[in-house]
Write a protein that holds these residues in place. Structure first.
Motif, PDB file in Angstrom:
ATOM      1  N   ARG A 184      50.068  43.667  39.392  1.00 28.52           N
ATOM      2  CA  ARG A 184      50.477  43.917  38.198  1.00 28.52           C
ATOM      3  C   ARG A 184      48.359  43.887  37.096  1.00 28.52           C
ATOM      4  O   ARG A 184      48.051  43.946  37.963  1.00 28.52           O
ATOM      5  CB  ARG A 184      50.813  42.531  37.146  1.00 28.52           C
ATOM      6  CG  ARG A 184      52.288  42.913  38.192  1.00 28.52           C
ATOM      7  CD  ARG A 184      53.543  42.012  37.545  1.00 28.52           C
ATOM      8  NE  ARG A 184      54.486  42.388  37.563  1.00 28.52           N
ATOM      9  CZ  ARG A 184      55.573  42.128  37.204  1.00 28.52           C
ATOM     10  NH1 ARG A 184      55.897  40.369  36.340  1.00 28.52           N
ATOM     11  NH2 ARG A 184      57.284  42.327  37.369  1.00 28.52           N
ATOM     12  N   GLU A 185      48.289  43.948  35.890  1.00 30.43           N
ATOM     13  CA  GLU A 185      46.924  43.345  35.178  1.00 30.43           C
ATOM     14  C   GLU A 185      47.796  42.619  34.225  1.00 30.43           C
ATOM     15  O   GLU A 185      48.415  42.859  33.052  1.00 30.43           O
ATOM     16  CB  GLU A 185      45.942  44.208  34.859  1.00 30.43           C
ATOM     17  CG  GLU A 185      44.981  44.776  34.734  1.00 30.43           C
ATOM     18  CD  GLU A 185      44.368  45.752  34.033  1.00 30.43           C
ATOM     19  OE1 GLU A 185      43.042  46.051  34.795  1.00 30.43           O
ATOM     20  OE2 GLU A 185      44.855  46.448  34.349  1.00 30.43           O
ATOM     21  N   SER A 186      46.661  41.732  34.485  1.00 28.30           N
ATOM     22  CA  SER A 186      46.800  40.808  32.234  1.00 28.30           C
ATOM     23  C   SER A 186      45.212  39.918  32.660  1.00 28.30           C
ATOM     24  O   SER A 186      45.046  39.748  33.225  1.00 28.30           O
ATOM     25  CB  SER A 186      48.393  40.185  32.963  1.00 28.30           C
ATOM     26  OG  SER A 186      47.951  38.677  31.846  1.00 28.30           O
ATOM     27  N   TYR A 221      46.097  37.443  30.912  1.00 30.89           N
ATOM     28  CA  TYR A 221      45.786  36.223  30.676  1.00 30.89           C
ATOM     29  C   TYR A 221      45.519  35.345  32.105  1.00 30.89           C
ATOM     30  O   TYR A 221      45.522  34.254  32.619  1.00 30.89           O
ATOM     31  CB  TYR A 221      47.228  36.203  30.193  1.00 30.89           C
ATOM     32  CG  TYR A 221      47.746  34.301  30.292  1.00 30.89           C
ATOM     33  CD1 TYR A 221      47.384  33.417  29.723  1.00 30.89           C
ATOM     34  CD2 TYR A 221      48.801  33.773  31.666  1.00 30.89           C
ATOM     35  CE1 TYR A 221      47.908  32.261  29.744  1.00 30.89           C
ATOM     36  CE2 TYR A 221      48.845  32.698  31.859  1.00 30.89           C
ATOM     37  CZ  TYR A 221      48.898  31.998  30.871  1.00 30.89           C
ATOM     38  OH  TYR A 221      48.936  30.835  31.184  1.00 30.89           O
ATOM     39  N   GLN A 222      46.262  36.099  32.850  1.00 31.55           N
ATOM     40  CA  GLN A 222      45.874  36.402  34.525  1.00 31.55           C
ATOM     41  C   GLN A 222      44.770  36.222  34.786  1.00 31.55           C
ATOM     42  O   GLN A 222      44.845  36.672  36.528  1.00 31.55           O
ATOM     43  CB  GLN A 222      47.513  36.719  35.733  1.00 31.55           C
ATOM     44  CG  GLN A 222      48.754  36.716  34.732  1.00 31.55           C
ATOM     45  CD  GLN A 222      48.521  35.296  35.864  1.00 31.55           C
ATOM     46  OE1 GLN A 222      47.953  34.340  36.539  1.00 31.55           O
ATOM     47  NE2 GLN A 222      49.884  34.941  35.328  1.00 31.55           N
TER      48      GLN A 222
END
Length: 105
Positions: free
Chosen positions: A32-34, A36-37
Motif C-alpha cells: 500500500r502507499e500512504s 501518513y505511513q
C-alpha cells in the motif's frame, strides 16, 4: 486481552523482512502507499481484528525516526489487536526483536 506489539529489524531491507514474515506467519502482506505511513508500506488484516503493518522507521516529513526510542531499527512491524502475541513472538524471535508489548482489554 489483546496485545499491541512492535518488532524491529536490523540490517534487513523491507522486502527481505516482508518475505521472512510471510514465510514464518503464512500469509501475504499487501503493498500500500500512504504519506501518513511514510510512502510504501505493507499490511495484512483490518481495523476490526488482528492486523500487521510493516514499514520503514523514517518520518517522511522531518526525516527522523518514527519510533525515536528505536531509531537503530530501520524496519518496523506493528502487530495490533492480536490474541496470539506469544505464538507470533516465538515464530519471529530468531530474526525480529520485540521492542514493545502492550496489553489492552
Amino acid at each position: 486481552m489483546a496485545a499491541y506489539d512492535l518488532y524491529g529489524f536490523k540490517g534487513m531491507a523491507i522486502l527481505e523482512a516482508k518475505s521472512k514474515i510471510e514465510e514464518k506467519l503464512n500469509f501475504s502482506l499487501e503493498e500500500r502507499e500512504s504519506s501518513y505511513q511514510g510512502g510504501i508500506y505493507y499490511k495484512f488484516g483490518d481495523e476490526e481484528s488482528e492486523s500487521f503493518v510493516l514499514k520503514g522507521n523514517i518520518d517522511p516529513f522531518d526525516g527522523e525516526a518514527v519510533e525515536q526510542m528505536f531509531s537503530d531499527y530501520p524496519v518496523l512491524l506493528y502487530v495490533d489487536m492480536t490474541l496470539r502475541s506469544e505464538e507470533i513472538k516465538s515464530l519471529l524471535s530468531t530474526e525480529f526483536c520485540l521492542l514493545r508489548h502492550e496489553l489492552f482489554d
